[in-house]
Design an enzyme around this catalytic site. Structure first.
Site, mmCIF file in Angstrom:
data_model
loop_
_atom_site.group_PDB
_atom_site.id
_atom_site.type_symbol
_atom_site.label_atom_id
_atom_site.label_comp_id
_atom_site.label_asym_id
_atom_site.label_seq_id
_atom_site.Cartn_x
_atom_site.Cartn_y
_atom_site.Cartn_z
ATOM 1 N N CYS A 43 0.784 -1.237 0.000
ATOM 2 C CA CYS A 43 0.000 0.000 0.000
ATOM 3 C C CYS A 43 0.816 1.288 0.000
ATOM 4 C CB CYS A 43 -0.925 0.012 1.217
ATOM 5 S SG CYS A 43 -2.116 -1.328 1.286
ATOM 6 N N HIS B 249 -2.671 6.535 4.496
ATOM 7 C CA HIS B 249 -1.610 5.541 4.688
ATOM 8 C C HIS B 249 -0.251 6.022 4.212
ATOM 9 C CE1 HIS B 249 -0.677 0.935 5.007
ATOM 10 N NE2 HIS B 249 -0.191 1.662 6.014
#
Length: 447
Positions: A54, A110
């Site tokens: 990610c 993130h």
């Protein structure tokens, strides 16, 4: 006179595999809104994320750099002092904001929770969502934030303030807020950038019953994954429908991709007990999330701009997430040459059919390094290939003949192996040195 620059919408899904979009070949469920978006512009068959996980993938997308050159090489922590993408790195939002664009983000960040790394420090004038890696879709709690996982950590924010919206399904919340923001932004004379990083279909596997009920024919894990993606698909449709209502869709550049391939993680996100997650599919590709085989990094990809990009294109040119930054900057009238970038402007390719000059696209992940050059793809499963190698330590595939990387041609083409191995190792050594000399000291000094 209306501003001729395009609006920009970037959609990003989370752990969506190459085979999890009907216009990319899925036959057991449909994604009609994304299929329609693909038909309106370009569908890429060979679009790559710049990482199989990610955080690095997102860093590359927003900065136009390889993850290591953006200072984000691994999955970032979820505690509230976790560092990540630093403000010294220009992003799509920071640079378009400087050029007068309105900017907003709705979804999963993130890229760091430390104050210096949050969305507002990277050019997002308005944002709503969460900052860690995954949350419960209804309580918005990130359970991995405390040592031992015993204390839940709430993770839902709006413009830097913590907010509580218990029982609201997060995918629906993203879509509803994005639609409202588009409605307001369309009234301004200046164009906008809207970044919508969905967290679906990343675990935990949560979906409302009315989505699950659409797929009674699927196995339980596949059924929930399809339901989660259907919620995303409906959200994409709602946002684009609002653009159409506002009369701005033709001059809106829309990009869609997944951050990496499907997950094969086998740990229950709550208590660590075995809990296989096999809902996603990489289609014909070998590998999955965390892997540098194409199943971990080749992802669904769409680019649409009805005013400039001819509809109905299917392009097999190898392109990457890092190409979005220069492509958007050029479309907005800025000069990508003013920035230190690894990506390329795809404008001539998608608007005029001009082929890109051949280049290497490279990846790193733990002890893996990989490179694609034209039809050839090399994966090094271990950095020091001259040492006693594990089985399949050097894997060469001809992707035109073997999309699934099933046949290892390393013994057949020694000159290609030598050339690609040299390129991969030199590149990886440069990434490692910049990390030691530049990024690591800055990460350690950021609070």
């Amino acid at each position: 006179m209306p501003d001729p620059r395009p609006n920009v919408i970037v959609f990003l899904t989370d752990d969506q595999g190459y085979g999890d979009l009907s216009c990319m070949g899925a036959t057991d469920f449909r994604t009609p809104h994304l299929d329609r978006l693909a038909a309106s512009g370009v569908r890429f068959t060979d679009l790559y994320s710049n990482s199989p996980v990610c955080s690095p993938s997102r860093a590359a997308l927003l900065t136009g750099r390889y993850p290591g050159n953006a200072g984000v090489r691994a999955i970032l922590g979820g505690h509230r002092t976790a560092t990540g993408l630093l403000p010294e790195v220009p992003t799509l939002a920071s640079e378009l904001g400087r050029a007068g664009y309105h900017t907003a983000m709705f979804g999963k960040w993130h890229l760091g929770l430390a104050p210096a790394c949050r969305p507002e420090r990277h050019g997002f004038q308005h944002w709503f969502g969460f900052m860690a890696g995954c949350i419960d879709y209804y309580s918005h709690i990130f359970y991995w934030g405390q040592k031992g996982g015993t204390d839940p950590l709430h993770d839902l924010w709006e413009d830097g303030r913590e907010v509580w919206r218990n029982s609201e399904y997060f995918t629906d919340m993203i879509a509803e807020r994005a639609v409202r923001w588009v409605r307001e932004a369309a009234q301004a004379p200046e164009p906008f950038l809207l970044y919508v990083p969905w967290n679906a279909p990343h675990y935990p596997m949560h979906a409302p019953a009315h989505y699950v009920d659409r797929f009674p024919h699927l196995s339980p894990d596949r059924r929930i994954m399809a339901a989660m993606l259907s919620a995303v698909d409906d959200g994409v449709g709602a946002i684009l429908a609002e653009c159409e209502r506002q009369g701005i869709l033709r001059n809106t550049l829309v990009f869609f991709m997944s951050d990496n391939g499907p997950s094969r993680e086998t740990r229950n996100w709550l208590d660590g007990t075995p809990d296989p997650y096999y809902g996603g599919s990489a289609g014909r590709l070998k590998g999955h999330k965390f892997s540098l085989y194409d199943g971990g990094i080749r992802v669904p990809g769409i680019l649409s701009w009805p005013e400039r990009i001819p509809a109905g294109q299917v392009l097999s040119e190898p392109v990457a997430a890092m190409d979005l930054f220069p492509t958007v900057l050029a479309a907005a009238g800025l000069d990508p040459a003013d920035y230190a970038l690894d990506g390329r402007d795809l404008g001539p390719l998608v608007t005029q059919g001009q082929a890109l000059a051949e280049r290497d696209i490279l990846w790193e992940m733990d002890d893996q390094t990989a490179v694609r050059r034209g039809r050839w793809k090399l994966v090094l499963n271990g950095r020091l290939v001259e040492s006693a190698p594990p089985e399949d330590a050097v894997h060469l595939a001809d992707l035109e003949a073997d999309m699934g990387e099933r046949v290892n041609l390393a013994a057949v083409h020694p000159s290609i192996i030598a050339s690609l191995t040299h390129a991969a190792i030199v590149w990886r050594e440069g990434i490692e040195q910049r990390w030691r000399d530049h990024w690591l000291p800055r990460q350690q000094g950021t609070t």
